[in-house]
Motif scaffolding. Structure first.
Motif, PDB file in Angstrom:
ATOM      1  N   TYR A 187       0.836  -1.212   0.000  1.00 49.82           N
ATOM      2  CA  TYR A 187       0.000   0.000   0.000  1.00 49.82           C
ATOM      3  C   TYR A 187       0.867   1.258   0.000  1.00 49.82           C
ATOM      4  O   TYR A 187       0.598   2.221  -0.725  1.00 49.82           O
ATOM      5  CB  TYR A 187      -0.924  -0.023   1.218  1.00 49.82           C
ATOM      6  N   LEU A 188       1.938   1.244   0.796  1.00 49.39           N
ATOM      7  CA  LEU A 188       2.845   2.397   0.836  1.00 49.39           C
ATOM      8  C   LEU A 188       3.509   2.604  -0.524  1.00 49.39           C
ATOM      9  O   LEU A 188       3.674   3.742  -0.983  1.00 49.39           O
ATOM     10  CB  LEU A 188       3.895   2.209   1.927  1.00 49.39           C
ATOM     11  N   MET A 189       3.905   1.505  -1.165  1.00 51.92           N
ATOM     12  CA  MET A 189       4.507   1.618  -2.500  1.00 51.92           C
ATOM     13  C   MET A 189       3.498   2.156  -3.508  1.00 51.92           C
ATOM     14  O   MET A 189       3.850   2.943  -4.395  1.00 51.92           O
ATOM     15  CB  MET A 189       5.031   0.258  -2.950  1.00 51.92           C
TER      16      MET A 189
ATOM     17  N   ALA B 220       5.573   0.069 -22.173  1.00 53.01           N
ATOM     18  CA  ALA B 220       5.026   0.267 -20.828  1.00 53.01           C
ATOM     19  C   ALA B 220       3.520   0.035 -20.815  1.00 53.01           C
ATOM     20  O   ALA B 220       2.988  -0.600 -19.897  1.00 53.01           O
ATOM     21  CB  ALA B 220       5.357   1.678 -20.331  1.00 53.01           C
ATOM     22  N   HIS B 221       2.846   0.535 -21.841  1.00 54.12           N
ATOM     23  CA  HIS B 221       1.389   0.377 -21.892  1.00 54.12           C
ATOM     24  C   HIS B 221       0.990  -1.084 -22.048  1.00 54.12           C
ATOM     25  O   HIS B 221       0.033  -1.551 -21.409  1.00 54.12           O
ATOM     26  CB  HIS B 221       0.825   1.195 -23.055  1.00 54.12           C
ATOM     27  N   VAL B 222       1.729  -1.834 -22.858  1.00 57.74           N
ATOM     28  CA  VAL B 222       1.435  -3.259 -23.045  1.00 57.74           C
ATOM     29  C   VAL B 222       1.612  -4.020 -21.731  1.00 57.74           C
ATOM     30  O   VAL B 222       0.786  -4.871 -21.372  1.00 57.74           O
ATOM     31  CB  VAL B 222       2.336  -3.852 -24.145  1.00 57.74           C
ATOM     32  N   VAL B 223       2.682  -3.714 -20.996  1.00 60.16           N
ATOM     33  CA  VAL B 223       2.919  -4.379 -19.711  1.00 60.16           C
ATOM     34  C   VAL B 223       1.787  -4.060 -18.736  1.00 60.16           C
ATOM     35  O   VAL B 223       1.294  -4.944 -18.017  1.00 60.16           O
ATOM     36  CB  VAL B 223       4.286  -3.951 -19.124  1.00 60.16           C
TER      37      VAL B 223
ATOM     38  N   ILE C 254       5.533   1.863 -11.283  1.00 62.88           N
ATOM     39  CA  ILE C 254       6.891   1.330 -11.420  1.00 62.88           C
ATOM     40  C   ILE C 254       7.204   1.076 -12.886  1.00 62.88           C
ATOM     41  O   ILE C 254       8.277   1.429 -13.383  1.00 62.88           O
ATOM     42  CB  ILE C 254       7.051   0.039 -10.592  1.00 62.88           C
ATOM     43  N   VAL C 255       6.249   0.462 -13.587  1.00 65.33           N
ATOM     44  CA  VAL C 255       6.451   0.160 -15.008  1.00 65.33           C
ATOM     45  C   VAL C 255       6.655   1.437 -15.803  1.00 65.33           C
ATOM     46  O   VAL C 255       7.598   1.558 -16.597  1.00 65.33           O
ATOM     47  CB  VAL C 255       5.251  -0.632 -15.559  1.00 65.33           C
TER      48      VAL C 255
ATOM     49  N   LYS D 290      10.023   2.501 -17.735  1.00 66.57           N
ATOM     50  CA  LYS D 290       9.971   2.452 -19.191  1.00 66.57           C
ATOM     51  C   LYS D 290       9.860   3.821 -19.870  1.00 66.57           C
ATOM     52  O   LYS D 290      10.228   3.965 -21.036  1.00 66.57           O
ATOM     53  CB  LYS D 290       8.765   1.597 -19.624  1.00 66.57           C
ATOM     54  N   THR D 291       9.352   4.827 -19.159  1.00 63.42           N
ATOM     55  CA  THR D 291       9.160   6.144 -19.771  1.00 63.42           C
ATOM     56  C   THR D 291      10.319   7.057 -19.382  1.00 63.42           C
ATOM     57  O   THR D 291      10.452   7.465 -18.230  1.00 63.42           O
ATOM     58  CB  THR D 291       7.823   6.764 -19.323  1.00 63.42           C
ATOM     59  N   LYS D 292      11.151   7.371 -20.362  1.00 60.61           N
ATOM     60  CA  LYS D 292      12.383   8.113 -20.099  1.00 60.61           C
ATOM     61  C   LYS D 292      12.110   9.484 -19.517  1.00 60.61           C
ATOM     62  O   LYS D 292      12.808   9.930 -18.598  1.00 60.61           O
ATOM     63  CB  LYS D 292      13.197   8.248 -21.394  1.00 60.61           C
ATOM     64  N   GLU D 293      11.099  10.193 -20.044  1.00 63.91           N
ATOM     65  CA  GLU D 293      10.833  11.547 -19.579  1.00 63.91           C
ATOM     66  C   GLU D 293      10.478  11.571 -18.092  1.00 63.91           C
ATOM     67  O   GLU D 293      10.968  12.416 -17.342  1.00 63.91           O
ATOM     68  CB  GLU D 293       9.693  12.171 -20.393  1.00 63.91           C
ATOM     69  N   ILE D 294       9.629  10.641 -17.666  1.00 65.95           N
ATOM     70  CA  ILE D 294       9.245  10.580 -16.247  1.00 65.95           C
ATOM     71  C   ILE D 294      10.430  10.141 -15.401  1.00 65.95           C
ATOM     72  O   ILE D 294      10.684  10.709 -14.329  1.00 65.95           O
ATOM     73  CB  ILE D 294       8.053   9.627 -16.057  1.00 65.95           C
ATOM     74  N   ARG D 295      11.155   9.138 -15.864  1.00 64.24           N
ATOM     75  CA  ARG D 295      12.315   8.651 -15.111  1.00 64.24           C
ATOM     76  C   ARG D 295      13.340   9.764 -14.913  1.00 64.24           C
ATOM     77  O   ARG D 295      13.857   9.960 -13.800  1.00 64.24           O
ATOM     78  CB  ARG D 295      12.938   7.474 -15.856  1.00 64.24           C
ATOM     79  N   ASP D 296      13.620  10.509 -15.966  1.00 64.67           N
ATOM     80  CA  ASP D 296      14.609  11.592 -15.871  1.00 64.67           C
ATOM     81  C   ASP D 296      14.133  12.693 -14.929  1.00 64.67           C
ATOM     82  O   ASP D 296      14.931  13.242 -14.145  1.00 64.67           O
ATOM     83  CB  ASP D 296      14.889  12.185 -17.257  1.00 64.67           C
ATOM     84  N   ARG D 297      12.837  13.039 -14.983  1.00 62.62           N
ATOM     85  CA  ARG D 297      12.330  14.106 -14.120  1.00 62.62           C
ATOM     86  C   ARG D 297      12.346  13.693 -12.650  1.00 62.62           C
ATOM     87  O   ARG D 297      12.672  14.495 -11.773  1.00 62.62           O
ATOM     88  CB  ARG D 297      10.903  14.491 -14.526  1.00 62.62           C
ATOM     89  N   VAL D 298      11.998  12.429 -12.377  1.00 60.97           N
ATOM     90  CA  VAL D 298      12.020  11.955 -10.986  1.00 60.97           C
ATOM     91  C   VAL D 298      13.443  11.964 -10.451  1.00 60.97           C
ATOM     92  O   VAL D 298      13.706  12.423  -9.329  1.00 60.97           O
ATOM     93  CB  VAL D 298      11.405  10.539 -10.892  1.00 60.97           C
TER      94      VAL D 298
END
Length: 286
Positions: free
Chosen positions: A2-4, A210-213, A257-258, A262-270
């Motif tokens: 739940y926390l995750m 990412a969407h397929v997963v 998490i997926v 998988k999404t570079k823009e979100i990963r880089d911003r985080v």
């Protein structure tokens, strides 16, 4: 878990809100998905934890109906958002030059309204039918939350209307939504395979990964839950409960998490936000 779920989906919403470059249809649909996952988790997991930790298994009848409404209506909303995200990927790959003119802000707002209205309209009759049944067999629900079929099976009268309508909704929602998603990805695959460059094909497919997963994570336990409740008469009760819990526990936790991986823009911003906060903390400490 739940926390995750809270941390992951909250991070997605915060990141997209803070970064103007992410105010695009793809990420706005992702925000819709994150908000729905937060509601789904919060409507079930706190009560589950109370049952496990404190043996607090009691729930009032009206509260049970409210929980049932939130669980099933937001599950339908999530399915609709996955269809919208498949349409987004179809336009981005098959009609990239018209992407901004097709997926405008007014259209996104209309899609959001349709998502909410569809989930509400499909589930409201289920709640009305369930609330009108006389319950005199037992007051113990063999489940960790107020799942529709688990509740109505406690009625001391015919539940054929509930079974037929529930199955009809499940077939319409899952069947039609999966059909649209499959059609979108068939057209996407045809367009991608026609690209001359191998790198271009790889890049196009990676934007859909990412969407397929997420589709597999969301629909696989949902289909098992629907089929075992309706046709799995010889399936052990704890298997029913386990599959239903997987359906509500894993997708809300895994979706952010997926997309984060998988999404570079979100990963880089985080990563940028985390490193910026660390630098600010270090400077203030110095």
């Amino acid at each position: 878990m739940y926390l995750m779920t809270l941390l992951g989906n909250g991070t997605i919403l915060y990141t997209v809100k803070r970064e103007p470059s992410l105010h695009k249809p793809m990420y706005l649909f992702l925000c819709m998905l994150a908000a729905i996952d937060l509601v789904l988790s919060t409507s079930t997991l706190p009560k589950m934890l109370c049952i496990v930790w404190f043996q607090a298994g009691e729930i009032e009848f009206n509260a049970c109906m409210v929980q049932m409404f939130f669980i099933h209506s937001f599950s339908i909303m999530e399915s609709a958002v996955l269809v919208a995200m498949a349409f987004d990927r179809y336009v981005a790959i098959c009609n990239p030059l018209r992407y901004d003119s097709i997926l405008t802000n007014p259209l996104l707002a209309k899609i959001g309204v349709v998502v909410v209205l569809r989930g509400t309209a499909f589930i409201t009759p289920i709640i009305i039918l369930a609330a009108r049944l006389p319950y005199c067999r037992t007051n113990v629900i063999p489940h960790t939350y107020c799942e529709h079929m688990a509740v109505v099976k406690l009625a001391c009268t015919s539940i054929m209307a509930n079974i037929v309508y529930g199955l009809l909704v499940a077939l319409l929602v899952v069947g039609v939504d999966l059909l649209f998603i499959t059609m979108s990805y068939c057209m996407i695959a045809r367009a991608v395979l026609a690209l001359p460059s191998r790198d271009a094909r790889h890049k196009a497919f990676s934007t859909c990964a990412a969407h397929v997963v997420v589709i597999l994570v969301s629909y696989t336990p949902a289909l098992f839950t629907i089929l075992t409740h309706r046709f799995g008469h010889h399936v052990l009760p704890h298997v029913h409960i386990l599959l239903a819990n997987f359906y509500l526990l894993f997708p809300p936790m895994l979706n952010p998490i997926v997309y984060g991986v998988k999404t570079k823009e979100i990963r880089d911003r985080v990563i940028h936000m985390v490193l910026s906060r660390k630098c600010l903390s270090f400077r203030s400490t110095s």
